[in-house]
Design an enzyme around this catalytic site. Structure first.
Site, PDB file in Angstrom:
ATOM      1  N   ASP A  83       0.821  -1.206   0.000  1.00 54.53           N
ATOM      2  CA  ASP A  83       0.000   0.000   0.000  1.00 54.53           C
ATOM      3  C   ASP A  83       0.859   1.262   0.000  1.00 54.53           C
ATOM      4  OD1 ASP A  83      -1.930  -1.853   0.162  1.00 54.53           O
ATOM      5  OD2 ASP A  83      -2.749  -1.206   2.095  1.00 54.53           O
TER       6      ASP A  83
ATOM      7  N   TYR B  90       2.213   2.102  -3.326  1.00 55.55           N
ATOM      8  CA  TYR B  90       1.113   2.627  -4.139  1.00 55.55           C
ATOM      9  C   TYR B  90       0.853   4.089  -3.765  1.00 55.55           C
ATOM     10  CZ  TYR B  90      -3.610   3.232  -5.989  1.00 55.55           C
ATOM     11  OH  TYR B  90      -4.721   3.703  -6.655  1.00 55.55           O
ATOM     12  N   ASP B  91       0.773   4.343  -2.475  1.00 58.78           N
ATOM     13  CA  ASP B  91       0.520   5.715  -2.016  1.00 58.78           C
ATOM     14  C   ASP B  91       1.598   6.668  -2.524  1.00 58.78           C
ATOM     15  OD1 ASP B  91      -1.627   4.694  -0.719  1.00 58.78           O
ATOM     16  OD2 ASP B  91      -0.706   4.724   1.280  1.00 58.78           O
TER      17      ASP B  91
ATOM     18  N   SER C 115     -35.392  -6.290 -18.654  1.00 59.08           N
ATOM     19  CA  SER C 115     -35.308  -7.022 -17.411  1.00 59.08           C
ATOM     20  C   SER C 115     -35.230  -8.513 -17.748  1.00 59.08           C
ATOM     21  CB  SER C 115     -36.459  -6.522 -16.575  1.00 59.08           C
ATOM     22  OG  SER C 115     -37.283  -7.359 -16.155  1.00 59.08           O
ATOM     23  N   LEU C 116     -35.334  -9.373 -16.775  1.00 61.28           N
ATOM     24  CA  LEU C 116     -35.156 -10.805 -17.021  1.00 61.28           C
ATOM     25  C   LEU C 116     -36.436 -11.553 -16.710  1.00 61.28           C
ATOM     26  CD1 LEU C 116     -31.692 -11.621 -15.381  1.00 61.28           C
ATOM     27  CD2 LEU C 116     -32.288 -11.895 -17.786  1.00 61.28           C
TER      28      LEU C 116
ATOM     29  N   GLU D 126     -24.474 -17.399 -14.708  1.00 59.18           N
ATOM     30  CA  GLU D 126     -23.873 -16.348 -13.886  1.00 59.18           C
ATOM     31  C   GLU D 126     -24.679 -16.197 -12.609  1.00 59.18           C
ATOM     32  OE1 GLU D 126     -23.866 -12.814 -16.290  1.00 59.18           O
ATOM     33  OE2 GLU D 126     -22.482 -13.677 -17.746  1.00 59.18           O
TER      34      GLU D 126
ATOM     35  N   LYS E  13     -26.808 -14.484 -10.022  1.00 55.78           N
ATOM     36  CA  LYS E  13     -27.622 -13.279 -10.156  1.00 55.78           C
ATOM     37  C   LYS E  13     -27.295 -12.395  -8.966  1.00 55.78           C
ATOM     38  CE  LYS E  13     -32.304 -11.737 -11.192  1.00 55.78           C
ATOM     39  NZ  LYS E  13     -32.327 -10.613 -10.249  1.00 55.78           N
TER      40      LYS E  13
ATOM     41  N   ASP F 278     -27.276  -9.515  -6.350  1.00 56.67           N
ATOM     42  CA  ASP F 278     -28.369  -8.718  -5.806  1.00 56.67           C
ATOM     43  C   ASP F 278     -27.885  -7.298  -5.557  1.00 56.67           C
ATOM     44  OD1 ASP F 278     -30.845  -8.091  -4.951  1.00 56.67           O
ATOM     45  OD2 ASP F 278     -30.712  -9.140  -3.036  1.00 56.67           O
TER      46      ASP F 278
ATOM     47  N   GLU G  46     -23.550  -5.085 -12.888  1.00 56.87           N
ATOM     48  CA  GLU G  46     -24.253  -4.950 -11.614  1.00 56.87           C
ATOM     49  C   GLU G  46     -23.303  -4.340 -10.588  1.00 56.87           C
ATOM     50  OE1 GLU G  46     -27.360  -6.031 -11.763  1.00 56.87           O
ATOM     51  OE2 GLU G  46     -28.054  -6.384  -9.713  1.00 56.87           O
TER      52      GLU G  46
ATOM     53  N   TYR H 298     -21.379  -7.722 -17.265  1.00 56.87           N
ATOM     54  CA  TYR H 298     -21.867  -8.946 -17.893  1.00 56.87           C
ATOM     55  C   TYR H 298     -22.323  -8.774 -19.338  1.00 56.87           C
ATOM     56  CZ  TYR H 298     -26.149  -7.170 -15.543  1.00 56.87           C
ATOM     57  OH  TYR H 298     -27.161  -6.393 -15.059  1.00 56.87           O
TER      58      TYR H 298
ATOM     59  N   LYS I 237     -28.119 -17.831 -19.645  1.00 55.58           N
ATOM     60  CA  LYS I 237     -28.196 -17.131 -20.934  1.00 55.58           C
ATOM     61  C   LYS I 237     -27.715 -18.064 -22.032  1.00 55.58           C
ATOM     62  CE  LYS I 237     -26.693 -12.924 -18.581  1.00 55.58           C
ATOM     63  NZ  LYS I 237     -25.635 -11.916 -18.436  1.00 55.58           N
TER      64      LYS I 237
ATOM     65  N   LYS J 263     -34.590 -18.227  -9.502  1.00 55.90           N
ATOM     66  CA  LYS J 263     -34.386 -17.472  -8.263  1.00 55.90           C
ATOM     67  C   LYS J 263     -34.303 -18.375  -7.038  1.00 55.90           C
ATOM     68  CE  LYS J 263     -36.644 -13.260  -9.008  1.00 55.90           C
ATOM     69  NZ  LYS J 263     -36.533 -11.959  -8.407  1.00 55.90           N
TER      70      LYS J 263
ATOM     71  N   CYS K 127     -26.405  -5.570  34.162  1.00 57.28           N
ATOM     72  CA  CYS K 127     -25.960  -6.621  33.233  1.00 57.28           C
ATOM     73  C   CYS K 127     -26.596  -7.962  33.596  1.00 57.28           C
ATOM     74  CB  CYS K 127     -24.440  -6.735  33.292  1.00 57.28           C
ATOM     75  SG  CYS K 127     -23.796  -8.116  32.325  1.00 57.28           S
TER      76      CYS K 127
ATOM     77  N   CYS L 229     -23.581 -10.228  35.028  1.00 57.89           N
ATOM     78  CA  CYS L 229     -22.817  -9.974  36.258  1.00 57.89           C
ATOM     79  C   CYS L 229     -23.470  -8.935  37.161  1.00 57.89           C
ATOM     80  CB  CYS L 229     -21.398  -9.545  35.913  1.00 57.89           C
ATOM     81  SG  CYS L 229     -21.327  -7.913  35.157  1.00 57.89           S
TER      82      CYS L 229
ATOM     83  N   CYS M 172     -21.769  -3.176  29.249  1.00 55.82           N
ATOM     84  CA  CYS M 172     -21.441  -3.610  30.603  1.00 55.82           C
ATOM     85  C   CYS M 172     -19.985  -3.222  30.831  1.00 55.82           C
ATOM     86  CB  CYS M 172     -21.614  -5.127  30.734  1.00 55.82           C
ATOM     87  SG  CYS M 172     -20.865  -5.756  32.255  1.00 55.82           S
TER      88      CYS M 172
ATOM     89  N   CYS N  31     -16.938  -9.833  34.204  1.00 52.64           N
ATOM     90  CA  CYS N  31     -18.265 -10.258  33.768  1.00 52.64           C
ATOM     91  C   CYS N  31     -18.127 -11.620  33.069  1.00 52.64           C
ATOM     92  CB  CYS N  31     -18.835  -9.224  32.801  1.00 52.64           C
ATOM     93  SG  CYS N  31     -20.382  -9.729  32.061  1.00 52.64           S
TER      94      CYS N  31
HETATM   95  S1  IVH Z   1     -28.307  -9.996 -17.589  1.00 54.77           S
HETATM   96  C1  IVH Z   1     -31.364  -8.263 -20.686  1.00 54.77           C
HETATM   97  N1  IVH Z   1     -26.741 -10.946 -15.753  1.00 54.77           N
HETATM   98  O1  IVH Z   1     -31.051  -8.987 -12.686  1.00 54.77           O
HETATM   99  C2  IVH Z   1     -30.992  -8.957 -19.439  1.00 54.77           C
HETATM  100  N2  IVH Z   1     -28.555  -9.566 -15.080  1.00 54.77           N
HETATM  101  O2  IVH Z   1     -34.009  -9.166 -12.868  1.00 54.77           O
HETATM  102  C3  IVH Z   1     -29.850  -8.306 -18.807  1.00 54.77           C
HETATM  103  N3  IVH Z   1     -28.656  -9.175 -12.665  1.00 54.77           N
HETATM  104  O3  IVH Z   1     -31.764  -5.924 -14.249  1.00 54.77           O
HETATM  105  C4  IVH Z   1     -29.571  -8.837 -17.489  1.00 54.77           C
HETATM  106  N4  IVH Z   1     -26.885 -10.355 -12.149  1.00 54.77           N
HETATM  107  O4  IVH Z   1     -29.856  -6.032 -12.472  1.00 54.77           O
HETATM  108  C5  IVH Z   1     -27.818 -10.197 -16.001  1.00 54.77           C
HETATM  109  N5  IVH Z   1     -25.249 -11.845 -14.216  1.00 54.77           N
HETATM  110  C6  IVH Z   1     -26.319 -11.090 -14.490  1.00 54.77           C
HETATM  111  C7  IVH Z   1     -27.039 -10.435 -13.474  1.00 54.77           C
HETATM  112  C8  IVH Z   1     -28.163  -9.687 -13.812  1.00 54.77           C
HETATM  113  C9  IVH Z   1     -27.860  -9.599 -11.673  1.00 54.77           C
HETATM  114  C10 IVH Z   1     -29.847  -8.328 -12.468  1.00 54.77           C
HETATM  115  C11 IVH Z   1     -29.872  -7.119 -13.351  1.00 54.77           C
HETATM  116  C12 IVH Z   1     -31.201  -7.186 -14.067  1.00 54.77           C
HETATM  117  C13 IVH Z   1     -31.967  -8.024 -13.121  1.00 54.77           C
HETATM  118  C14 IVH Z   1     -33.140  -8.655 -13.814  1.00 54.77           C
END
Ligand code: IVH
Length: 689
Positions: free
Chosen positions: A32, A35-36, A81-82, A119, A121, A123, A180, A232, A300, A324, A417, A420, A433, A439
């Site tokens: 570190d 680097y600094d 979305s998925l 992959e 998913k 959160d 993400e 991704y 995918k 999920k 406490c 004790c 405490c 204790c």
């Molecule tokens: S691909 C067109 N890959 O899941 C689809 N999504 O419920 C593009 N997410 O909005 C999504 N990990 O926020 C993809 N390895 C991953 C992911 C991922 C998390 C999320 C992403 C998306 C949501 C859909």
């Protein structure tokens, strides 16, 4: 260097390289401090030559001023979305649809197993990163999929995200990288701990913490939270694929990695639905072991041509599906509220719940954090509450959903406490405490910590032994440890004559120790190994530390008011005075040289490390000798004063012999440091950690 512009460029490249090693590959190449040093040099060059400052300079990551509100902007291409389900059968139906489409296109029945990329998913929250000519130009939240919020300044503070794409070949003029952003679990714990210490509400889960941070109006605040990202997908400016010759998702991920973007190493692939579901089951088992929160598996189609054939609905692509995990939040009822005393004396309210299964684990207790948090949420016995768990983190009561029909009275901390009976004290929003060393609820943990490897390193003083010593009242307070008799220890479960004698000998040997070890071993609130070293170096002796006032403690770099006050309170708690006095008499701490600007015992020394070191790391040793005034070099010359040779040392060793430079092995180096009054604990502790 004569050409500052060239030096600035070289430094930026070097820093970007080390950012990549550290934040993306998790495999740093330099300490570190080194680097600094690069960073300082770059900053000072930029100060002297402001015309050289550029947006992709690592010094400009936290540059943005606070804003009043976030702006909106349109995505390069929509962020869909998925399609998802927690039901594995729904995934089988998806796979059947894919195969049917495949067969129709090939005009024959297809029993072929489709290759899928898999992959975790994550959160967190999805983002679009727009790179124009390789430079990070804009970052957007997903928003409604068409238009997102501009979060560029905050995203620039994320050090795993390159400000300039690098490495792999040519970079297309406009790229939209999808990924993400998330907060690793350990960082989530830290963030919540800090919020609680400030008397604020903790975040319910890492995703909320990440979303809150990314939408911060002040980038300096965002910079304090170590967000990170896995990329991704990538599209070119017109929404097409980045490179015509990219045929599979695997190659897309390789391109992302080539540009220096972080890609999840957990990503893998499988042929056909059975293999996918087998992987899903394995991932579900490993869910708690991952350092970040995931909520399923994204599946995918790997073949991009096949994806194009399937296309998308307005909502989601037909070529991807998320399976999920069960959610990790559940609703339950608070049966009772009790308090629990931790190793450091913090008294935490805990809800005893009607047992409920959360993500495959039966939960019957959940954390209510502290007095203020419980008051703010007004949670009482009988209430229905929402409980969440993330990773291995203890489940927490996040909010009240409903008041109980027969609600209990508002929660009150007990005055004394439960372990004790000592009157409890308030420290900010917390209750503690103060009876640290007697204790029983604290003593077992304190004994184990006292004898831990970074503490007094007493082999044989584990949890099981400590518990027996406390339960049988052989140790009523910490110094009793030094009065233990082998004949008595022999009676403990798990001991015989020889092992008992060994433990007593180990305790005896611990009488001579070092100040950093002792300070760590005491379990002073907020004092880990690093702070213990800082305190030892600043004060030199335990009496000097005990004599210090709060101001002196607060003023130390890296300590500050909250820690300073906690340390001071602990050292001046009257109940602790006897134990601290006793330990001061019982233990002998080796004198330590206080490193100040005018005490650099190694000033003028030039040290070269060579060969493979085992007892400590080269980075740790370099950092240490530099702190005490030596210069650590990489080549041996007539000016070198000492060569530290590990195993398989080569040409440098030969040169040192030719030049008649003093040569020592690792053992000799430790002795050399000790001769100069330098404590070597941190070196050896650092290597094993
Ligand atoms: S691909 C067109 N890959 O899941 C689809 N999504 O419920 C593009 N997410 O909005 C999504 N990990 O926020 C993809 N390895 C991953 C992911 C991922 C998390 C999320 C992403 C998306 C949501 C859909």
């Amino acid at each position: 260097m004569s050409d500052p512009a060239a030096r600035v460029r070289a430094l930026r490249d070097e820093i970007a390289h080390h950012d990549y090693r550290y934040h993306v590959l998790d495999a740093p190449e330099i300490a570190d401090d080194a680097y600094d040093e690069l960073f300082r040099e770059l900053r000072s060059l930029e100060e002297r030559h402001p015309d050289l400052i550029a947006t992709d300079s690592p010094t400009q990551r936290v540059g943005g001023a606070p804003v009043a509100a976030l702006e909106s902007a349109e995505h390069v291409a929509p962020m869909l979305s998925l399609d998802s389900s927690a039901d594995p059968d729904a995934f089988r139906q998806f796979d059947a649809r894919v195969r049917k489409a495949l067969a129709a296109a090939a005009e024959s029945e297809s029993e072929i197993a489709v290759r899928y990329s898999l992959e975790p998913k994550l959160d967190g929250l999805s983002v679009e990163l727009v790179y124009a000519d390789g430079l990070l130009e804009r970052a957007l939240t997903r928003g409604d999929g068409q238009i997102g919020e501009v979060i560029t300044s905050n995203v620039r503070t994320i050090r795993s995200i390159p400000l300039r794409l690098s490495r792999g070949g040519p970079v297309p003029p406009l790229l939209s990288v999808r990924g993400e952003i998330f907060l690793p679990l350990h960082a989530f714990d830290d963030v919540n701990e800090r919020l609680l210490a400030l008397g604020k509400s903790p975040f319910a889960n890492p995703r909320n913490a990440a979303a809150g941070t990314v939408r911060q109006l002040d980038p300096a605040l965002a910079a304090e939270r170590p967000l990170t990202l896995f990329a991704y997908d990538v599209l070119e400016g017109d929404g097409a694929r980045a490179e015509a010759d990219v045929r599979t998702h695997d190659e897309v991920l390789a391109a992302l990695r080539g540009w220096g973007l972080p890609v999840n190493p957990e990503n893998t692939w499988a042929d056909g639905a059975d293999e996918v579901l087998a992987h899903f089951a394995r991932l579900a088992e490993r869910r708690d072991a991952l350092p970040y929160e995931i909520d399923g598996l994204v599946v995918k189609i790997d073949d991009l041509a096949l994806r194009r054939r399937l296309g998308s609905t307005a909502h989601h692509p037909r070529w991807a599906f998320a399976i999920k995990f069960p959610p990790r939040k559940e609703v339950s009822q608070v049966l009772r509220i009790v308090v629990s005393v931790g190793r450091t004396g913090t008294v935490t309210p805990v809800a005893l719940l009607r047992p409920v299964s959360i993500g495959g684990v039966t939960v019957s207790r959940a954390n209510l954090h502290n007095r203020e948090d419980i008051e703010r949420k007004d949670i009482r016995e009988g209430d229905t509450v929402r409980v969440e768990r993330a990773g291995d983190v203890i489940p927490q009561v996040v909010a009240r959903v409903d008041e109980g029909a027969e609600r209990g009275p508002p929660f009150r901390m007990p005055p004394t406490c439960p372990s004790c009976d000592t009157p409890l004290e308030s420290v900010g929003p917390y209750t503690v405490c103060p009876n640290a060393f007697e204790c029983p609820a604290q003593l077992v943990g304190r004994l184990v910590h006292f004898g831990s490897r970074r503490g007094l390193d007493i082999e044989g003083l584990g949890e099981r032994t400590a518990r027996q010593l406390v339960d049988r009242e052989m140790v009523r307070h910490l110094p009793d440890l030094f009065d233990l008799d082998a004949a008595v220890v022999e009676d403990l479960d798990g001991f015989a004559e020889v092992s008992a004698r060994k433990l007593v000998a180990a305790i005896d040997a611990a009488r001579s120790t070092t100040l950093p070890r002792l300070l760590y071993a005491l379990g002073i609130p907020e004092v880990g190994a690093a702070v213990a070293r800082t305190l030892a170096q600043r004060f030199g002796t335990s009496s000097a530390l005990r004599a210090a006032d709060v101001r002196a403690l607060e003023a130390i770099d890296g300590i500050g008011p909250i820690m300073g006050a906690a340390i001071h309170r602990f050292l001046h708690e009257t109940r602790n005075a006897d134990v601290l006095d006793a330990l001061q008499t019982l233990l002998e701490t080796a004198p330590i040289v206080v490193s100040t600007d005018d005490a650099k015992p190694l000033a003028g020394h030039r040290i070269v490390f060579t060969g493979a070191l085992e007892r400590f790391t080269r980075e740790g040793a370099t950092e240490l000798v530099e702190r005490f005034g030596a210069a650590a070099g990489s080549s041996v010359s007539g000016k070198t004063t000492l060569v530290v040779a590990g195993t398989a040392a080569g040409s440098k060793l030969v040169k040192a012999q030719e030049l008649g430079v003093e040569i020592v092995e690792e053992e000799g180096f430790l002795a050399y440091l000790a001769d100069h009054g330098i404590d070597t604990t941190e070196l050896e502790a650092g290597a094993g950690a």
